[in-house]
Design an enzyme around this catalytic site. Structure first.
Site, short mmCIF file in Angstrom:
data_model
loop_
_atom_site.label_atom_id
_atom_site.label_comp_id
_atom_site.label_asym_id
_atom_site.label_seq_id
_atom_site.Cartn_x
_atom_site.Cartn_y
_atom_site.Cartn_z
N HIS A 148 24.94 -30.55 -37.01
CA HIS A 148 24.49 -28.89 -37.79
C HIS A 148 22.93 -29.20 -37.31
O HIS A 148 22.65 -30.30 -37.19
CB HIS A 148 24.98 -28.87 -39.19
N GLU A 169 32.37 -33.88 -43.31
CA GLU A 169 31.07 -35.03 -43.19
C GLU A 169 32.04 -36.01 -44.09
O GLU A 169 33.10 -35.56 -44.91
CB GLU A 169 29.46 -34.91 -44.26
#
Length: 225
Positions: free
Chosen positions: A13, A88
């Site tokens: 990201h 994550e």
């Protein structure tokens, strides 16, 4: 039929607010910075130019990954499928705290982690647990895409995956057969970089084609997930 394999393109990201503040982010989200939004536009152009319209686009369900995917989806006229397994690592009670704050409060845990012990930081997950869920998601995506490729008699299918630094490192280690916690030996992943793995099917072999390839100047890398 010979397995044509599938190209997995893993994209971290764009820069987030907590990246800038050096805070553990884990499975919470602080949103992209203005720089992060710009990075997402740049990587979208790179992906569209180099890999075209992927047969399948996946994203972590966390906003910073989904928001990074949007510019690419606009360019290819595609849709994204969210998968929570691409999140994550969960860093538990360390979430939202700066690296300095955690180091002061938990020096023994930090020493163990930096020494190669795969601890569940903040009571969250270990990297072994992350590797299991991430690779399961990628295996399934590769199998699905490979079936489509074979039906179309094409050479290689492409899956673009918008995810996070930790999942990219564990996926790379798994592809190369590096046992946990060997992912610690890989360089921290840059915001909006891409990593390419040729997935060779259920029996492999898998080939690392590119790791952490930068797409924007000044991209941030960090071991604070």
């Amino acid at each position: 039929m010979t397995d044509p394999g599938v190209r997995l393109v893993l994209v971290r990201h764009g820069e987030s607010r907590w990246n800038v503040e050096d805070r553990y982010q884990g499975q919470e989200d602080s949103g992209l910075t203005e720089t992060g939004a710009t990075q997402a536009e740049v990587v979208a152009e790179v992906l569209a130019s180099r890999f075209g319209a992927a047969g399948l686009v996946l994203s972590s369900d966390l906003p910073r990954a989904r928001d990074t995917a949007e510019p690419y989806l606009r360019r290819i006229g595609g849709t994204v499928r969210e998968d929570a397994r691409l999140r994550e690592i969960n860093v538990g009670t360390w979430t939202g705290r700066t690296r300095a704050e955690v180091a002061a409060a938990h020096p023994d845990d930090i020493a163990a982690f930096e020494g190669g012990v795969d601890i569940a930081r903040g009571g969250g997950e270990t990297y072994r647990e992350v590797r299991k869920r991430v690779w399961a998601a990628l295996d399934e995506a590769a199998a699905e895409t490979n079936g489509t490729v074979e039906a179309a008699a094409e050479a290689t299918g492409t899956v673009v995956v918008f995810t996070h630094g930790g999942p990219i490192r564990v996926a790379t280690a798994e592809a190369l057969g590096v046992p946990a916690p060997g992912e610690r030996a890989f360089a921290p992943v840059l915001n909006c970089s891409y990593t390419v793995i040729h997935h060779g099917g259920p029996d492999g072999p898998h080939v690392l084609v590119a790791y952490n390839a930068p797409t924007t100047a000044g991209s941030r890398s960090t071991r604070v997930e």
